[in-house]
Design a protein around this motif. Structure first.
Motif, PDB file in Angstrom:
ATOM      1  N   ARG A   1      -7.890  -0.954   6.797  1.00 30.27           N
ATOM      2  CA  ARG A   1      -8.937  -2.025   6.174  1.00 30.27           C
ATOM      3  C   ARG A   1      -8.392  -3.345   6.375  1.00 30.27           C
ATOM      4  N   GLU A   2      -6.758  -3.701   6.101  1.00 31.38           N
ATOM      5  CA  GLU A   2      -6.246  -4.875   6.181  1.00 31.38           C
ATOM      6  C   GLU A   2      -5.103  -4.903   7.148  1.00 31.38           C
ATOM      7  N   ARG A   3      -5.384  -4.472   8.324  1.00 31.03           N
ATOM      8  CA  ARG A   3      -4.316  -4.352   9.256  1.00 31.03           C
ATOM      9  C   ARG A   3      -4.132  -5.489  10.212  1.00 31.03           C
TER      10      ARG A   3
ATOM     11  N   HIS B   1       0.817  -1.083  -0.065  1.00 30.60           N
ATOM     12  CA  HIS B   1       0.070   0.068   0.086  1.00 30.60           C
ATOM     13  C   HIS B   1       0.908   1.427   0.140  1.00 30.60           C
TER      14      HIS B   1
ATOM     15  N   ALA C   1      -5.769   4.432   4.543  1.00 34.33           N
ATOM     16  CA  ALA C   1      -7.164   3.662   4.582  1.00 34.33           C
ATOM     17  C   ALA C   1      -7.143   2.309   4.413  1.00 34.33           C
ATOM     18  N   SER C   2      -6.313   1.811   3.056  1.00 37.25           N
ATOM     19  CA  SER C   2      -6.242   0.448   2.909  1.00 37.25           C
ATOM     20  C   SER C   2      -5.529  -0.258   3.825  1.00 37.25           C
TER      21      SER C   2
END
Length: 301
Positions: free
Chosen positions: A73-75, A59, A69-70
């Motif tokens: 969402r995929e943390r 990212h 933000a991405s």
């Protein structure tokens, strides 16, 4: 009227207690900031690996900006890597990091991952790492890392400088600032570490926000002043040298990849063969997040 002796004694006791409490809190605060408080070392969930963290770094854009933000969402991958730091480190498991390159790659990746997690935790309300009170973004929070509760300050100012005499480190640490060193799209790897560190410095000095020649004045990012002693110590001349000699070593001969950048030849021509004819001006860094999202998309100015 004279205060009765028992009342005086109570006041003295309360004053001494207050002073002792203040001293304990101050000592605890110093130990916290410097990363000297112990932490438990949990059992490993999985073998140590940078692969999950590497997936997070996809990212990061080519210009170094991050799609926070991405990442948010995929943390899960980022959080799993940060959790693994509590178990694995060159201090708690030296067998896994036998070479200096292994240890340095670990600490660089750990620092950058912790900054990334700290930003994502406060995103999108956090606009700058300079917003929290008195720079507390870097010292207010600690993480368990290999048996110690470490702050970002402790990693940058105590562990890395003490264990590694390599000034390139200062251009590889992601500060969460648009004007500071930026993330790369891949983790630091021991087998490629030397070239990765060189690339990190080159990216930094080739950016005119960090190194800019105007007339006989060279405008430099403040990192060159903050870590001036470390940079000079790495020069053949030692501390008697000039910080521009470090800059010169990483400037390009031509600007084919970054049009408009300054070159070694231009620095030689203007500043002289000893690079001592130019005036140096250290400029503050842009403290905004290197965020791919426009401010208006994030909800206002």
């Amino acid at each position: 009227m004279e205060t009765p002796a028992p009342a005086r004694r109570r006041r003295v006791v309360l004053l001494v207690a207050a002073l002792l409490l203040s001293s304990v809190l101050m000592t605890g605060g110093v130990l916290h900031v410097r990363g000297l408080l112990p932490a438990s070392v949990p059992s490993a969930e999985t073998p140590f690996s940078y692969s999950g963290y590497g997936q997070v770094l996809r990212h990061v854009r080519r210009d170094g900006n991050v799609d926070f933000a991405s990442v948010g969402r995929e943390r899960a991958r980022l959080d799993a890597f940060v959790r693994s730091l509590a178990t694995f480190s060159p201090h708690s498991r030296p067998d896994l990091f036998p070479r200096s390159e292994d240890a340095l790659a670990y600490w660089l990746n750990a620092y950058n991952a912790l900054v990334l997690q700290a930003v994502v935790d406060e995103y999108p309300s956090l606009r700058s790492v300079e917003d929290p009170w008195l720079g507390s973004f870097f010292w207010g929070r600690s993480w368990p890392v290999g048996g110690q509760h470490l702050t970002l300050w402790a990693l940058e100012h105590r562990i890395l400088p003490r264990e590694f005499a390599d000034p390139r480190i200062h251009f590889a640490l992601f500060q969460g600032r648009r004007g500071g060193p930026l993330l790369d799209g891949a983790p630091f790897a021991p087998e490629f570490l030397d070239s990765q560190l060189n690339d990190a410095v080159r990216r930094f000095v080739e950016d005119r926000r960090h190194v800019r020649l105007e007339g006989n004045t060279v405008y430099l990012a403040r990192v060159f002043d903050t870590w001036r002693e470390d940079l000079l110590a790495a020069l053949p001349e030692g501390r008697g040298g000039n910080v521009l000699q470090f800059v010169w070593a990483f400037l390009p001969d031509t600007c084919t990849e970054r049009p408009g950048c300054d070159t070694r030849g231009e620095l030689d021509r203007v500043c002289g063969p000893r690079l001592d004819r130019c005036k140096l001006v250290y400029e503050p860094e842009d403290g905004a997040l290197p965020d791919t999202a426009a401010r208006e998309v994030r909800g206002g100015p």
